[in-house]
Design a protein around this motif. Structure first.
Motif, PDB file in Angstrom:
ATOM      1  N   VAL A 145      18.762 -11.181  60.566  1.00 34.76           N
ATOM      2  CA  VAL A 145      18.947 -11.315  62.004  1.00 34.76           C
ATOM      3  C   VAL A 145      17.591 -11.091  62.675  1.00 34.76           C
ATOM      4  CG1 VAL A 145      20.132 -10.432  64.060  1.00 34.76           C
ATOM      5  CG2 VAL A 145      21.307 -10.419  61.842  1.00 34.76           C
ATOM      6  N   VAL A 146      17.220 -12.023  63.546  1.00 37.25           N
ATOM      7  CA  VAL A 146      16.034 -11.864  64.382  1.00 37.25           C
ATOM      8  C   VAL A 146      16.539 -11.405  65.750  1.00 37.25           C
ATOM      9  CG1 VAL A 146      14.091 -13.023  65.501  1.00 37.25           C
ATOM     10  CG2 VAL A 146      14.741 -13.639  63.155  1.00 37.25           C
ATOM     11  N   ASN A 147      16.127 -10.213  66.167  1.00 36.63           N
ATOM     12  CA  ASN A 147      16.544  -9.624  67.440  1.00 36.63           C
ATOM     13  C   ASN A 147      15.460  -9.834  68.486  1.00 36.63           C
ATOM     14  OD1 ASN A 147      19.068  -8.019  66.679  1.00 36.63           O
ATOM     15  ND2 ASN A 147      17.591  -7.381  65.128  1.00 36.63           N
ATOM     16  N   LEU A 148      15.845 -10.446  69.601  1.00 37.50           N
ATOM     17  CA  LEU A 148      14.933 -10.687  70.709  1.00 37.50           C
ATOM     18  C   LEU A 148      15.504  -9.996  71.936  1.00 37.50           C
ATOM     19  CD1 LEU A 148      14.384 -14.485  70.047  1.00 37.50           C
ATOM     20  CD2 LEU A 148      12.869 -12.600  69.393  1.00 37.50           C
ATOM     21  N   CYS A 149      14.796  -8.988  72.433  1.00 36.79           N
ATOM     22  CA  CYS A 149      15.299  -8.158  73.531  1.00 36.79           C
ATOM     23  C   CYS A 149      14.534  -8.469  74.814  1.00 36.79           C
ATOM     24  CB  CYS A 149      15.152  -6.680  73.178  1.00 36.79           C
ATOM     25  SG  CYS A 149      15.977  -6.239  71.633  1.00 36.79           S
ATOM     26  N   PHE A 150      15.287  -8.841  75.843  1.00 35.43           N
ATOM     27  CA  PHE A 150      14.736  -9.253  77.120  1.00 35.43           C
ATOM     28  C   PHE A 150      15.099  -8.247  78.203  1.00 35.43           C
ATOM     29  CE2 PHE A 150      15.292 -13.071  74.651  1.00 35.43           C
ATOM     30  CZ  PHE A 150      14.219 -13.873  74.982  1.00 35.43           C
ATOM     31  N   LEU A 151      14.163  -7.980  79.101  1.00 36.01           N
ATOM     32  CA  LEU A 151      14.538  -7.264  80.312  1.00 36.01           C
ATOM     33  C   LEU A 151      15.523  -8.160  81.055  1.00 36.01           C
ATOM     34  CD1 LEU A 151      11.161  -5.872  81.675  1.00 36.01           C
ATOM     35  CD2 LEU A 151      12.988  -4.611  80.533  1.00 36.01           C
ATOM     36  N   ALA A 152      16.475  -7.560  81.752  1.00 39.66           N
ATOM     37  CA  ALA A 152      17.434  -8.347  82.521  1.00 39.66           C
ATOM     38  C   ALA A 152      17.805  -7.579  83.779  1.00 39.66           C
ATOM     39  CB  ALA A 152      18.678  -8.647  81.694  1.00 39.66           C
ATOM     40  N   GLU A 153      18.031  -8.319  84.843  1.00 38.25           N
ATOM     41  CA  GLU A 153      18.483  -7.738  86.111  1.00 38.25           C
ATOM     42  C   GLU A 153      19.998  -7.857  86.189  1.00 38.25           C
ATOM     43  OE1 GLU A 153      16.807  -6.158  88.598  1.00 38.25           O
ATOM     44  OE2 GLU A 153      15.031  -6.279  87.315  1.00 38.25           O
ATOM     45  N   HIS A 154      20.653  -6.752  86.476  1.00 35.43           N
ATOM     46  CA  HIS A 154      22.105  -6.727  86.672  1.00 35.43           C
ATOM     47  C   HIS A 154      22.382  -7.300  88.056  1.00 35.43           C
ATOM     48  CE1 HIS A 154      25.946  -4.027  86.970  1.00 35.43           C
ATOM     49  NE2 HIS A 154      26.226  -5.313  86.981  1.00 35.43           N
ATOM     50  N   GLU A 155      23.035  -8.454  88.102  1.00 35.09           N
ATOM     51  CA  GLU A 155      23.261  -9.157  89.365  1.00 35.09           C
ATOM     52  C   GLU A 155      24.662  -8.962  89.929  1.00 35.09           C
ATOM     53  OE1 GLU A 155      20.832 -10.354  90.932  1.00 35.09           O
ATOM     54  OE2 GLU A 155      19.324 -10.727  89.395  1.00 35.09           O
ATOM     55  N   GLY A 156      25.622  -8.577  89.109  1.00 37.52           N
ATOM     56  CA  GLY A 156      26.971  -8.407  89.637  1.00 37.52           C
ATOM     57  C   GLY A 156      27.974  -8.043  88.564  1.00 37.52           C
ATOM     58  N   GLY A 157      29.054  -7.432  89.014  1.00 40.11           N
ATOM     59  CA  GLY A 157      30.119  -7.015  88.113  1.00 40.11           C
ATOM     60  C   GLY A 157      29.918  -5.593  87.641  1.00 40.11           C
ATOM     61  N   ALA A 158      31.031  -4.921  87.378  1.00 39.62           N
ATOM     62  CA  ALA A 158      30.991  -3.562  86.837  1.00 39.62           C
ATOM     63  C   ALA A 158      31.089  -3.653  85.318  1.00 39.62           C
ATOM     64  CB  ALA A 158      32.150  -2.732  87.390  1.00 39.62           C
ATOM     65  N   PRO A 159      30.133  -3.069  84.586  1.00 39.88           N
ATOM     66  CA  PRO A 159      30.195  -3.148  83.128  1.00 39.88           C
ATOM     67  C   PRO A 159      31.506  -2.568  82.592  1.00 39.88           C
ATOM     68  CG  PRO A 159      28.070  -2.283  83.833  1.00 39.88           C
ATOM     69  CD  PRO A 159      28.948  -2.325  85.049  1.00 39.88           C
ATOM     70  N   ARG A 160      32.162  -3.350  81.742  1.00 40.80           N
ATOM     71  CA  ARG A 160      33.419  -2.926  81.116  1.00 40.80           C
ATOM     72  C   ARG A 160      33.616  -3.722  79.840  1.00 40.80           C
ATOM     73  NH1 ARG A 160      34.563  -6.435  85.227  1.00 40.80           N
ATOM     74  NH2 ARG A 160      36.127  -8.035  84.843  1.00 40.80           N
ATOM     75  N   LEU A 161      34.562  -3.284  79.021  1.00 37.03           N
ATOM     76  CA  LEU A 161      34.837  -3.973  77.761  1.00 37.03           C
ATOM     77  C   LEU A 161      35.230  -5.415  78.013  1.00 37.03           C
ATOM     78  CD1 LEU A 161      36.848  -1.236  75.820  1.00 37.03           C
ATOM     79  CD2 LEU A 161      34.482  -1.961  75.431  1.00 37.03           C
ATOM     80  N   GLY A 162      34.740  -6.281  77.155  1.00 38.34           N
ATOM     81  CA  GLY A 162      35.026  -7.703  77.268  1.00 38.34           C
ATOM     82  C   GLY A 162      35.884  -8.192  76.116  1.00 38.34           C
ATOM     83  N   ASP A 163      35.519  -9.354  75.569  1.00 41.33           N
ATOM     84  CA  ASP A 163      36.342 -10.065  74.593  1.00 41.33           C
ATOM     85  C   ASP A 163      36.156  -9.622  73.141  1.00 41.33           C
ATOM     86  OD1 ASP A 163      37.187 -11.591  76.748  1.00 41.33           O
ATOM     87  OD2 ASP A 163      35.728 -13.184  76.366  1.00 41.33           O
ATOM     88  N   ASP A 164      35.077  -8.956  72.807  1.00 45.01           N
ATOM     89  CA  ASP A 164      34.764  -8.627  71.419  1.00 45.01           C
ATOM     90  C   ASP A 164      35.475  -7.343  71.002  1.00 45.01           C
ATOM     91  OD1 ASP A 164      33.597  -8.007  68.941  1.00 45.01           O
ATOM     92  OD2 ASP A 164      31.622  -8.709  69.563  1.00 45.01           O
ATOM     93  N   ALA A 165      36.445  -7.456  70.088  1.00 47.63           N
ATOM     94  CA  ALA A 165      37.236  -6.300  69.656  1.00 47.63           C
ATOM     95  C   ALA A 165      36.399  -5.257  68.915  1.00 47.63           C
ATOM     96  CB  ALA A 165      38.391  -6.761  68.772  1.00 47.63           C
ATOM     97  N   ARG A 166      35.249  -5.645  68.391  1.00 50.54           N
ATOM     98  CA  ARG A 166      34.384  -4.678  67.694  1.00 50.54           C
ATOM     99  C   ARG A 166      33.709  -3.720  68.656  1.00 50.54           C
ATOM    100  NH1 ARG A 166      30.760  -9.053  64.910  1.00 50.54           N
ATOM    101  NH2 ARG A 166      30.954  -9.682  67.059  1.00 50.54           N
ATOM    102  N   ILE A 167      33.615  -4.107  69.926  1.00 48.50           N
ATOM    103  CA  ILE A 167      32.988  -3.235  70.926  1.00 48.50           C
ATOM    104  C   ILE A 167      34.063  -2.323  71.491  1.00 48.50           C
ATOM    105  CG2 ILE A 167      31.765  -3.138  73.127  1.00 48.50           C
ATOM    106  CD1 ILE A 167      30.581  -5.878  72.400  1.00 48.50           C
ATOM    107  N   VAL A 168      33.861  -1.017  71.315  1.00 49.16           N
ATOM    108  CA  VAL A 168      34.877  -0.040  71.709  1.00 49.16           C
ATOM    109  C   VAL A 168      34.462   0.805  72.909  1.00 49.16           C
ATOM    110  CG1 VAL A 168      35.932   0.040  69.414  1.00 49.16           C
ATOM    111  CG2 VAL A 168      34.069   1.629  69.973  1.00 49.16           C
ATOM    112  N   GLU A 169      33.206   0.663  73.351  1.00 50.17           N
ATOM    113  CA  GLU A 169      32.751   1.451  74.495  1.00 50.17           C
ATOM    114  C   GLU A 169      31.543   0.781  75.129  1.00 50.17           C
ATOM    115  OE1 GLU A 169      31.361   6.072  75.457  1.00 50.17           O
ATOM    116  OE2 GLU A 169      31.843   5.489  73.403  1.00 50.17           O
ATOM    117  N   VAL A 170      31.477   0.867  76.443  1.00 53.83           N
ATOM    118  CA  VAL A 170      30.325   0.417  77.220  1.00 53.83           C
ATOM    119  C   VAL A 170      29.861   1.630  78.017  1.00 53.83           C
ATOM    120  CG1 VAL A 170      29.510  -1.135  79.036  1.00 53.83           C
ATOM    121  CG2 VAL A 170      31.276  -1.915  77.428  1.00 53.83           C
TER     122      VAL A 170
END
Length: 148
Positions: free
Chosen positions: A81-106
């Motif tokens: 796996v090649v990991n490329l990490c970018f700075l990003a601006e949070h533009e909207g929405g409250a961070p919360r769990l999405g569609d990926d069942a492997r993700i158990v916490e945000v």
């Protein structure tokens, strides 16, 4: 051994000296990652980052510059796996769990905890140093430069 190399983009979103992180539970192991995921064929890195953040943590972002890159190669070469990490601006929405069942916490993880946080890839100390320094350097992402 021939194998596909997976390109994973991830977002570095800083708020009040904390980074947005997701905790994965996979095959009995738990670890923290920057939110993001794989680049699909025909998709730019920026498009992939925007899509993955919508899917994983239900937020809108604007991708910035590339600030960290790493390889993750399994012993024996079974995965790369090649990991490329970018700075990003949070533009909207409250961070919360999405569609990926492997993700158990945000969660927003304080920068000072990153060196001891179980992370994959294991670059918490480097990430903390970069955050404390204000993410100097880096490279612009120029997007799709293919021309006919």
């Amino acid at each position: 051994m021939s194998q596909a190399i997976r390109i994973r983009v991830a977002a570095i979103i800083l708020r009040d000296d904390a980074l947005l992180m997701v905790r994965h539970l996979k095959e009995g192991r738990t670890y923290w990652m920057l939110p993001g995921g794989g680049v699909d064929p025909g998709e730019t890195m920026a498009e992939a980052l925007i899509r993955e953040l919508r899917e994983e943590v239900q937020i809108e972002v604007t991708p910035g510059r590339l600030v960290l890159a790493s390889d993750a190669i399994a012993p024996g070469g079974g995965r790369h796996v090649v990991n490329l990490c970018f700075l990003a601006e949070h533009e909207g929405g409250a961070p919360r769990l999405g569609d990926d069942a492997r993700i158990v916490e945000v969660a927003w993880q304080p920068v000072e905890t990153l060196p001891t946080l179980p992370m994959f890839p294991d670059f918490g100390a480097t990430l903390a140093d970069l955050a404390r320094a204000g993410f100097p350097g880096g490279a612009p992402s120029l997007g799709n430069l293919w021309r006919e």
